[in-house]
Design a protein around this motif. Structure first.
Motif, PDB file in Angstrom:
ATOM      1  N   SER A  38     -35.998 -13.449  20.647  1.00 40.14           N
ATOM      2  CA  SER A  38     -37.396 -13.027  20.758  1.00 40.14           C
ATOM      3  C   SER A  38     -37.918 -12.619  19.393  1.00 40.14           C
ATOM      4  O   SER A  38     -37.175 -12.145  18.544  1.00 40.14           O
ATOM      5  CB  SER A  38     -37.548 -11.862  21.742  1.00 40.14           C
ATOM      6  OG  SER A  38     -36.921 -10.700  21.230  1.00 40.14           O
ATOM      7  N   ASN A  39     -39.191 -12.830  19.196  1.00 37.15           N
ATOM      8  CA  ASN A  39     -39.904 -12.349  18.025  1.00 37.15           C
ATOM      9  C   ASN A  39     -41.198 -11.736  18.544  1.00 37.15           C
ATOM     10  O   ASN A  39     -41.720 -12.140  19.590  1.00 37.15           O
ATOM     11  CB  ASN A  39     -40.205 -13.489  17.057  1.00 37.15           C
ATOM     12  CG  ASN A  39     -40.905 -13.011  15.795  1.00 37.15           C
ATOM     13  OD1 ASN A  39     -40.347 -12.231  15.030  1.00 37.15           O
ATOM     14  ND2 ASN A  39     -42.120 -13.446  15.589  1.00 37.15           N
ATOM     15  N   GLU A  40     -41.722 -10.738  17.846  1.00 39.82           N
ATOM     16  CA  GLU A  40     -42.874 -10.000  18.352  1.00 39.82           C
ATOM     17  C   GLU A  40     -44.051 -10.910  18.679  1.00 39.82           C
ATOM     18  O   GLU A  40     -44.827 -10.639  19.593  1.00 39.82           O
ATOM     19  CB  GLU A  40     -43.306  -8.938  17.333  1.00 39.82           C
ATOM     20  CG  GLU A  40     -44.388  -8.009  17.851  1.00 39.82           C
ATOM     21  CD  GLU A  40     -44.754  -6.948  16.832  1.00 39.82           C
ATOM     22  OE1 GLU A  40     -45.412  -5.980  17.215  1.00 39.82           O
ATOM     23  OE2 GLU A  40     -44.394  -7.101  15.657  1.00 39.82           O
ATOM     24  N   THR A  41     -44.203 -12.015  17.935  1.00 36.49           N
ATOM     25  CA  THR A  41     -45.341 -12.908  18.161  1.00 36.49           C
ATOM     26  C   THR A  41     -45.070 -13.940  19.254  1.00 36.49           C
ATOM     27  O   THR A  41     -45.970 -14.700  19.621  1.00 36.49           O
ATOM     28  CB  THR A  41     -45.700 -13.649  16.862  1.00 36.49           C
ATOM     29  OG1 THR A  41     -44.562 -14.406  16.431  1.00 36.49           O
ATOM     30  CG2 THR A  41     -46.105 -12.668  15.780  1.00 36.49           C
ATOM     31  N   PRO A  50     -44.267 -15.460  23.096  1.00 34.50           N
ATOM     32  CA  PRO A  50     -44.370 -15.085  24.510  1.00 34.50           C
ATOM     33  C   PRO A  50     -42.974 -14.677  24.991  1.00 34.50           C
ATOM     34  O   PRO A  50     -42.005 -14.772  24.239  1.00 34.50           O
ATOM     35  CB  PRO A  50     -44.840 -16.375  25.185  1.00 34.50           C
ATOM     36  CG  PRO A  50     -44.380 -17.457  24.278  1.00 34.50           C
ATOM     37  CD  PRO A  50     -44.442 -16.894  22.889  1.00 34.50           C
ATOM     38  N   ILE A  51     -42.869 -14.216  26.213  1.00 35.24           N
ATOM     39  CA  ILE A  51     -41.566 -13.806  26.738  1.00 35.24           C
ATOM     40  C   ILE A  51     -40.789 -15.057  27.147  1.00 35.24           C
ATOM     41  O   ILE A  51     -41.111 -15.709  28.141  1.00 35.24           O
ATOM     42  CB  ILE A  51     -41.722 -12.837  27.925  1.00 35.24           C
ATOM     43  CG1 ILE A  51     -42.488 -11.590  27.483  1.00 35.24           C
ATOM     44  CG2 ILE A  51     -40.364 -12.448  28.492  1.00 35.24           C
ATOM     45  CD1 ILE A  51     -42.794 -10.630  28.608  1.00 35.24           C
ATOM     46  N   PHE A  52     -39.789 -15.423  26.354  1.00 34.28           N
ATOM     47  CA  PHE A  52     -38.994 -16.610  26.637  1.00 34.28           C
ATOM     48  C   PHE A  52     -37.894 -16.295  27.643  1.00 34.28           C
ATOM     49  O   PHE A  52     -37.408 -15.172  27.728  1.00 34.28           O
ATOM     50  CB  PHE A  52     -38.362 -17.143  25.343  1.00 34.28           C
ATOM     51  CG  PHE A  52     -39.313 -17.901  24.469  1.00 34.28           C
ATOM     52  CD1 PHE A  52     -40.023 -17.246  23.476  1.00 34.28           C
ATOM     53  CD2 PHE A  52     -39.509 -19.259  24.644  1.00 34.28           C
ATOM     54  CE1 PHE A  52     -40.897 -17.944  22.660  1.00 34.28           C
ATOM     55  CE2 PHE A  52     -40.370 -19.961  23.831  1.00 34.28           C
ATOM     56  CZ  PHE A  52     -41.081 -19.304  22.840  1.00 34.28           C
ATOM     57  N   ASP A  53     -37.495 -17.328  28.400  1.00 31.11           N
ATOM     58  CA  ASP A  53     -36.360 -17.150  29.293  1.00 31.11           C
ATOM     59  C   ASP A  53     -35.102 -17.759  28.704  1.00 31.11           C
ATOM     60  O   ASP A  53     -34.058 -17.775  29.332  1.00 31.11           O
ATOM     61  CB  ASP A  53     -36.643 -17.757  30.676  1.00 31.11           C
ATOM     62  CG  ASP A  53     -36.950 -19.247  30.613  1.00 31.11           C
ATOM     63  OD1 ASP A  53     -36.953 -19.802  29.505  1.00 31.11           O
ATOM     64  OD2 ASP A  53     -37.182 -19.842  31.677  1.00 31.11           O
ATOM     65  N   LYS A  54     -35.204 -18.273  27.467  1.00 30.18           N
ATOM     66  CA  LYS A  54     -34.021 -18.792  26.788  1.00 30.18           C
ATOM     67  C   LYS A  54     -34.294 -18.760  25.280  1.00 30.18           C
ATOM     68  O   LYS A  54     -35.442 -18.766  24.838  1.00 30.18           O
ATOM     69  CB  LYS A  54     -33.705 -20.209  27.244  1.00 30.18           C
ATOM     70  CG  LYS A  54     -34.811 -21.205  27.027  1.00 30.18           C
ATOM     71  CD  LYS A  54     -34.418 -22.568  27.575  1.00 30.18           C
ATOM     72  CE  LYS A  54     -35.556 -23.583  27.401  1.00 30.18           C
ATOM     73  NZ  LYS A  54     -35.177 -24.915  27.934  1.00 30.18           N
ATOM     74  N   PRO A  55     -33.241 -18.722  24.479  1.00 31.16           N
ATOM     75  CA  PRO A  55     -33.427 -18.656  23.021  1.00 31.16           C
ATOM     76  C   PRO A  55     -33.786 -20.014  22.433  1.00 31.16           C
ATOM     77  O   PRO A  55     -33.647 -21.048  23.083  1.00 31.16           O
ATOM     78  CB  PRO A  55     -32.060 -18.186  22.531  1.00 31.16           C
ATOM     79  CG  PRO A  55     -31.106 -18.729  23.553  1.00 31.16           C
ATOM     80  CD  PRO A  55     -31.828 -18.666  24.873  1.00 31.16           C
ATOM     81  N   TYR A  56     -34.241 -20.012  21.172  1.00 32.72           N
ATOM     82  CA  TYR A  56     -34.489 -21.248  20.455  1.00 32.72           C
ATOM     83  C   TYR A  56     -33.782 -21.183  19.106  1.00 32.72           C
ATOM     84  O   TYR A  56     -33.397 -20.105  18.636  1.00 32.72           O
ATOM     85  CB  TYR A  56     -35.981 -21.520  20.293  1.00 32.72           C
ATOM     86  CG  TYR A  56     -36.776 -20.418  19.621  1.00 32.72           C
ATOM     87  CD1 TYR A  56     -36.987 -20.401  18.240  1.00 32.72           C
ATOM     88  CD2 TYR A  56     -37.351 -19.402  20.379  1.00 32.72           C
ATOM     89  CE1 TYR A  56     -37.732 -19.406  17.626  1.00 32.72           C
ATOM     90  CE2 TYR A  56     -38.099 -18.395  19.779  1.00 32.72           C
ATOM     91  CZ  TYR A  56     -38.294 -18.402  18.406  1.00 32.72           C
ATOM     92  OH  TYR A  56     -39.024 -17.415  17.807  1.00 32.72           O
ATOM     93  N   MET A  57     -33.574 -22.308  18.477  1.00 32.26           N
ATOM     94  CA  MET A  57     -32.805 -22.391  17.240  1.00 32.26           C
ATOM     95  C   MET A  57     -33.482 -21.585  16.128  1.00 32.26           C
ATOM     96  O   MET A  57     -34.706 -21.630  15.971  1.00 32.26           O
ATOM     97  CB  MET A  57     -32.640 -23.853  16.808  1.00 32.26           C
ATOM     98  CG  MET A  57     -31.730 -24.059  15.606  1.00 32.26           C
ATOM     99  SD  MET A  57     -31.509 -25.817  15.204  1.00 32.26           S
ATOM    100  CE  MET A  57     -30.674 -26.380  16.699  1.00 32.26           C
ATOM    101  N   THR A  58     -32.676 -20.869  15.350  1.00 31.03           N
ATOM    102  CA  THR A  58     -33.213 -20.097  14.230  1.00 31.03           C
ATOM    103  C   THR A  58     -33.883 -21.030  13.224  1.00 31.03           C
ATOM    104  O   THR A  58     -33.242 -21.955  12.713  1.00 31.03           O
ATOM    105  CB  THR A  58     -32.093 -19.316  13.518  1.00 31.03           C
ATOM    106  OG1 THR A  58     -31.413 -18.477  14.451  1.00 31.03           O
ATOM    107  CG2 THR A  58     -32.680 -18.456  12.404  1.00 31.03           C
ATOM    108  N   PRO A  59     -35.179 -20.808  12.927  1.00 28.25           N
ATOM    109  CA  PRO A  59     -35.853 -21.665  11.934  1.00 28.25           C
ATOM    110  C   PRO A  59     -35.225 -21.512  10.549  1.00 28.25           C
ATOM    111  O   PRO A  59     -34.666 -20.459  10.218  1.00 28.25           O
ATOM    112  CB  PRO A  59     -37.296 -21.120  11.935  1.00 28.25           C
ATOM    113  CG  PRO A  59     -37.434 -20.340  13.190  1.00 28.25           C
ATOM    114  CD  PRO A  59     -36.075 -19.809  13.507  1.00 28.25           C
ATOM    115  N   GLU A  60     -35.322 -22.553   9.744  1.00 27.11           N
ATOM    116  CA  GLU A  60     -34.760 -22.527   8.402  1.00 27.11           C
ATOM    117  C   GLU A  60     -35.337 -21.375   7.585  1.00 27.11           C
ATOM    118  O   GLU A  60     -34.632 -20.743   6.794  1.00 27.11           O
ATOM    119  CB  GLU A  60     -35.034 -23.853   7.701  1.00 27.11           C
ATOM    120  CG  GLU A  60     -34.568 -23.904   6.251  1.00 27.11           C
ATOM    121  CD  GLU A  60     -33.066 -23.693   6.090  1.00 27.11           C
ATOM    122  OE1 GLU A  60     -32.651 -23.134   5.060  1.00 27.11           O
ATOM    123  OE2 GLU A  60     -32.310 -24.091   7.009  1.00 27.11           O
ATOM    124  N   THR A  61     -36.610 -21.078   7.787  1.00 25.09           N
ATOM    125  CA  THR A  61     -37.259 -20.009   7.009  1.00 25.09           C
ATOM    126  C   THR A  61     -36.753 -18.627   7.398  1.00 25.09           C
ATOM    127  O   THR A  61     -37.041 -17.648   6.696  1.00 25.09           O
ATOM    128  CB  THR A  61     -38.783 -20.062   7.192  1.00 25.09           C
ATOM    129  OG1 THR A  61     -39.090 -20.056   8.601  1.00 25.09           O
ATOM    130  CG2 THR A  61     -39.361 -21.306   6.553  1.00 25.09           C
TER     131      THR A  61
END
Length: 297
Positions: A180-183, A185-196
């Protein structure tokens, strides 16, 4: 305010048992001067608050419970919000409680907390333990939460240190995903860490703003201070599969928080998400976790 000071030849730190068992200052001796590795405690005009300390412990869960409720074993459990300005209950009860000192010496303190669910807060009863121990240039932190209910209990543990932020500070830690990141929405699963957002191999923090929970953390991180001539090595045991980076805009601190569970983990797990880090412990069972912070000149 009862402040207990621990010290050795390298480190001097204060502990506030009555204010969440928090650390009030954390200084390292570099040559002939003491360096504030963490921001010193400042009492709020509204009263004592562990959120103004150098570090506090998160127990028996880390980060938020979205909406103040979750389902466990088919039963909806509720917890009231516990911090002004935040709509969700956050970081558990430990940081909002008075801890009892079990034992202390110049270099070590053990504290305990007895939480009764019938008196509010987390909807399960438990006994908590915090041990801080100085060993040369290292602080060992040992945490424990014991289930004192008749039924299993979900739980998590973590630390919330407020490290001094300098212009040249660099972070080095590895993650594979974002929960999760403050910006977001409420995800029900994670996503890959962006390169940045990858800090593997070291990257300056500068003015970057984060309020982000990462997964795929291996328990190891480094904080490098070229301008102060020191570094901080964080090493957490295998239960710490997540780390939160909180770097607010315009502040003289940042938080790099090893945690066992993801943000909103109780609800994510109840909805079928895998890898949230929530641990269930049976009656009279204990979840233990250990983290060390090593300071080097």
């Amino acid at each position: 305010m009862n402040e207990i000071v621990l010290f050795n030849d390298k480190i001097k730190m204060g502990v506030l048992p009555e204010i969440g068992g928090a650390i009030s200052f954390f200084k390292y001796k570099q040559k002939d001067k003491m360096i504030d590795v963490m921001r010193p405690y400042e009492k709020s005009p509204k009263g004592d608050d562990a959120n103004n300390a150098s570090m506090f412990v998160m127990m028996p869960f880390c980060s938020r419970i979205r909406g103040g409720s979750f389902v466990y074993w088919g039963i909806t459990r509720k917890m009231a919000k516990n911090h002004p300005g935040i709509q969700d209950p956050i970081h558990g009860d430990g940081w909002k409680s008075k801890w009892e000192v079990v034992s202390q010496s110049d270099t070590k303190i053990e504290m305990k907390l007895i939480h009764d669910k019938d008196k509010g807060g987390f909807p399960f009863s438990y006994d908590g333990t915090i041990i801080y121990e100085l060993k040369g240039d290292k602080l060992d932190i040992t945490l424990g939460v014991k289930n004192t209910n008749q039924l299993p209990m979900p739980c998590g543990l973590g630390i919330h240190p407020f490290f001094t932020k300098t212009k040249e500070v660099e972070l080095d830690f590895t993650t594979t995903q974002v929960w999760s990141n403050e910006t977001d929405p409420i995800f029900d699963k994670p996503y890959m860490t962006p390169e940045t957002w990858q800090f593997d191999g070291g990257r300056p923090l500068k003015n970057a703003v984060f309020d982000t929970c990462f997964g795929g953390f291996n328990g190891k991180a480094s904080i490098l201070y070229p301008d102060m001539g020191i570094s901080v090595a964080i090493e957490a045991d295998e239960s710490f599969g997540h780390v939160i980076l909180y770097a607010p805009r315009g502040k003289g601190f940042f938080c790099l928080e090893p945690v066992t569970n993801a943000t909103n983990a109780f609800n994510l797990a109840a909805n079928g998400s895998i890898g949230t880090g929530i641990k269930s412990i049976g009656p009279n069972q204990t979840m233990n976790a250990k983290i060390s912070l090593t300071i080097r000149g």
